[in-house]
Design a protein around this motif. Structure first.
Motif, PDB file in Angstrom:
ATOM      1  N   MET A  28       0.745  -1.288   0.092  1.00  0.00           N
ATOM      2  CA  MET A  28      -0.172   0.489  -0.206  1.00  0.00           C
ATOM      3  C   MET A  28       1.066   1.470  -0.038  1.00  0.00           C
ATOM      4  O   MET A  28       1.174   2.002  -0.763  1.00  0.00           O
ATOM      5  CB  MET A  28      -0.396   0.011   1.224  1.00  0.00           C
ATOM      6  N   GLN A  29       1.411   0.993   0.892  1.00  0.00           N
ATOM      7  CA  GLN A  29       2.374   2.739   1.343  1.00  0.00           C
ATOM      8  C   GLN A  29       3.787   2.310  -0.267  1.00  0.00           C
ATOM      9  O   GLN A  29       4.031   3.683  -0.457  1.00  0.00           O
ATOM     10  CB  GLN A  29       3.504   2.512   2.729  1.00  0.00           C
ATOM     11  N   PRO A  76       3.242   6.449  -1.690  1.00  0.00           N
ATOM     12  CA  PRO A  76       2.820   6.911  -0.545  1.00  0.00           C
ATOM     13  C   PRO A  76       2.371   8.458   0.040  1.00  0.00           C
ATOM     14  O   PRO A  76       1.334   7.907   0.877  1.00  0.00           O
ATOM     15  CB  PRO A  76       4.329   6.647  -0.094  1.00  0.00           C
ATOM     16  N   THR A  77       2.241   8.912  -1.269  1.00  0.00           N
ATOM     17  CA  THR A  77       2.661   9.930  -0.916  1.00  0.00           C
ATOM     18  C   THR A  77       0.815  10.606  -0.650  1.00  0.00           C
ATOM     19  O   THR A  77       0.166  11.007   0.315  1.00  0.00           O
ATOM     20  CB  THR A  77       2.966  11.526  -1.431  1.00  0.00           C
ATOM     21  N   THR A  92      -1.610   8.272  -0.326  1.00  0.00           N
ATOM     22  CA  THR A  92      -2.156   7.442   0.932  1.00  0.00           C
ATOM     23  C   THR A  92      -2.517   7.886   1.648  1.00  0.00           C
ATOM     24  O   THR A  92      -2.998   8.667   3.072  1.00  0.00           O
ATOM     25  CB  THR A  92      -1.647   6.060   0.688  1.00  0.00           C
ATOM     26  N   SER A  93      -1.141   8.677   2.252  1.00  0.00           N
ATOM     27  CA  SER A  93      -0.899   9.725   2.821  1.00  0.00           C
ATOM     28  C   SER A  93      -1.695  10.849   3.616  1.00  0.00           C
ATOM     29  O   SER A  93      -1.987  11.287   4.554  1.00  0.00           O
ATOM     30  CB  SER A  93       0.567   9.961   3.305  1.00  0.00           C
ATOM     31  N   LEU A  94      -1.662  11.363   1.925  1.00  0.00           N
ATOM     32  CA  LEU A  94      -2.686  12.843   1.933  1.00  0.00           C
ATOM     33  C   LEU A  94      -4.299  12.484   2.395  1.00  0.00           C
ATOM     34  O   LEU A  94      -4.899  12.458   3.408  1.00  0.00           O
ATOM     35  CB  LEU A  94      -2.504  13.145   0.447  1.00  0.00           C
ATOM     36  N   GLU A  95      -4.503  10.832   1.990  1.00  0.00           N
ATOM     37  CA  GLU A  95      -6.563  10.244   1.912  1.00  0.00           C
ATOM     38  C   GLU A  95      -6.473  10.229   3.522  1.00  0.00           C
ATOM     39  O   GLU A  95      -7.183   9.968   3.969  1.00  0.00           O
ATOM     40  CB  GLU A  95      -6.477   9.040   1.357  1.00  0.00           C
ATOM     41  N   ASP A  96      -5.055   9.047   3.883  1.00  0.00           N
ATOM     42  CA  ASP A  96      -5.690   8.918   5.666  1.00  0.00           C
ATOM     43  C   ASP A  96      -5.291  10.046   6.687  1.00  0.00           C
ATOM     44  O   ASP A  96      -5.898  10.114   7.373  1.00  0.00           O
ATOM     45  CB  ASP A  96      -3.378   8.401   5.935  1.00  0.00           C
ATOM     46  N   LEU A  97      -4.869  11.034   5.934  1.00  0.00           N
ATOM     47  CA  LEU A  97      -4.728  12.673   7.189  1.00  0.00           C
ATOM     48  C   LEU A  97      -6.348  13.161   6.680  1.00  0.00           C
ATOM     49  O   LEU A  97      -6.773  13.384   7.746  1.00  0.00           O
ATOM     50  CB  LEU A  97      -3.713  13.922   6.473  1.00  0.00           C
ATOM     51  N   ASP A 121      -8.923  11.598   6.011  1.00  0.00           N
ATOM     52  CA  ASP A 121      -9.899  11.150   6.822  1.00  0.00           C
ATOM     53  C   ASP A 121      -9.911  11.300   8.088  1.00  0.00           C
ATOM     54  O   ASP A 121     -10.574  10.981   8.751  1.00  0.00           O
ATOM     55  CB  ASP A 121      -9.697   9.404   6.584  1.00  0.00           C
ATOM     56  N   ILE A 122      -8.850  11.395   8.545  1.00  0.00           N
ATOM     57  CA  ILE A 122      -8.798  11.491  10.515  1.00  0.00           C
ATOM     58  C   ILE A 122      -9.513  12.721  10.751  1.00  0.00           C
ATOM     59  O   ILE A 122      -9.788  12.821  11.520  1.00  0.00           O
ATOM     60  CB  ILE A 122      -7.009  11.634  10.364  1.00  0.00           C
ATOM     61  N   ILE A 178     -13.071  12.866   9.699  1.00  0.00           N
ATOM     62  CA  ILE A 178     -13.590  11.613  11.543  1.00  0.00           C
ATOM     63  C   ILE A 178     -13.768  12.791  12.490  1.00  0.00           C
ATOM     64  O   ILE A 178     -14.920  12.202  13.380  1.00  0.00           O
ATOM     65  CB  ILE A 178     -13.257  10.807  11.441  1.00  0.00           C
ATOM     66  N   MET A 179     -12.562  13.128  12.988  1.00  0.00           N
ATOM     67  CA  MET A 179     -12.449  13.663  14.334  1.00  0.00           C
ATOM     68  C   MET A 179     -13.093  15.114  13.964  1.00  0.00           C
ATOM     69  O   MET A 179     -13.771  14.954  15.344  1.00  0.00           O
ATOM     70  CB  MET A 179     -11.172  14.541  14.250  1.00  0.00           C
ATOM     71  N   ARG A 216     -16.445  15.084  12.536  1.00  0.00           N
ATOM     72  CA  ARG A 216     -17.692  14.288  12.448  1.00  0.00           C
ATOM     73  C   ARG A 216     -17.852  14.028  13.805  1.00  0.00           C
ATOM     74  O   ARG A 216     -19.420  13.571  14.154  1.00  0.00           O
ATOM     75  CB  ARG A 216     -17.751  12.959  11.553  1.00  0.00           C
TER      76      ARG A 216
END
Lengths: 99, 212
Positions: B1-2, B6-7, B9-14, B16-17, B20-21, B23
């Motif tokens: 995945m990474q 890598p960038t 997915t990292s951006l997507e993850d951030l 998402d975080i 969710i915070m 929401r």
């Protein structure tokens, strides 16, 4: 647990576990149903990931009752906060690294 | 995945975080139409109050009598108008927000809305008790400014738990309340501006921004 090259935490590779940690970073505690609703996952799926996080020592579980119904709430641990902060830092570094 | 991107997915993850915070801490189903409905109720209420006062002073001017009995009746009438207005505003705005939450597939009564309600209720109950206390000393002139100021503070406080734009409505209510403090004879007008006009303006802006 950590990937030596990127510093990313393997535990948080799962979207659901990442979501649980994100919620717990900004909420003192949250119960199972609210968590399920927020992350839009099934009971079984969420339960598995919560057990995993608990086994890693990142979250604490508290079982209680509201009337006769069970009410399980979850909280983040110190270790969990630290691991999550490091994971975010690693994510940010990856983005910066390429710029 | 990474290994692959890598960038990205990292951006997507951030992202998402962050999402969710947001929401999980804010009640986002608050409908702009709720504001409009509350504003309309307030304007109707203010008009009813105006008529009650007009009647009172009208009969005073024609008869030239000013009995204590009339005055206590006036107080009861104004209180009834106020309570009916509040209930109508509450029910209509609750319904519109409930409808929006249902459309979004979100629960109305979850931990975010409970927290929002609690953070609204604390300053509002405080204000209510304060105003009742003032009435014991017949400080009628300051009822409208106190309503506006406490309501404004409640909104500023609540803005941490819902759409943050509501903060600006809160600031406006506070400013109106303080202005009303300096021109205390115009309570009903300030009250109508704060609870009626401002709600309608705010609600319309919110509706255009998030729901249209």
């Amino acid at each position: 647990m950590k990937n030596p090259i990127t510093g990313l935490n393997k535990v948080f590779e799962s979207r659901i576990r990442l979501g649980v940690m994100s919620v717990l970073m900004v909420n003192e505690e949250i119960n199972f149903n609210d968590l399920k609703q927020l992350l839009q996952v099934t009971d079984g799926n969420l339960a598995t990931h919560l057990v995993n996080l608990e086994e890693n020592g990142y979250i604490k579980v508290q079982k209680g009752f509201i009337g006769k119904k069970t009410n399980t709430t979850y909280m983040i641990t110190r270790a969990g906060e630290k691991a999550f902060a490091e994971h975010i830092a690693a994510l940010e570094n990856m983005i910066k690294g390429v710029k | 995945m990474q290994e692959n991107q890598p960038t990205e997915t990292s951006l997507e993850d951030l992202k998402d975080i962050r999402r969710i915070m947001e929401r999980s801490t804010r009640f986002i189903s608050l409908s702009g139409l709720s504001g409009v409905a509350a504003g309309v109720c307030a304007l109707i209420g203010a008009y009813a109050g105006y008529r009650v006062l007009d009647n009172y002073y009208g009969s005073y001017n024609s008869s030239g009598l000013f009995s204590g009995d009339d005055f206590s009746q006036l107080k009861i009438k104004m209180a009834v108008v106020g309570i009916i207005t509040f209930i109508a505003a509450f029910i209509s705005s609750y319904y519109l927000t409930w409808r929006k939450a249902k459309r979004q597939g979100l629960p109305v009564w979850d931990h975010t809305s409970k927290r929002l309600a609690w953070n609204m209720i604390v300053p509002l109950i405080t204000g209510g008790a304060f105003i009742l206390g003032m009435l014991r000393y017949d400080a009628w002139l300051f009822v409208a400014p106190a309503c506006l100021v406490f309501y404004g503070l409640a909104l500023v406080n609540a803005s941490k738990y819902t759409l943050s734009d509501i903060r600006y409505l809160g600031y406006c209510e506070i400013v109106l309340g303080i202005l009303n403090m300096m021109y205390p004879g115009y309570g009903l007008w300030f009250w109508a501006a704060g609870f009626g006009v401002l709600h309608i303006i705010y609600g319309t802006i919110m509706w255009m921004k998030y729901e249209k």
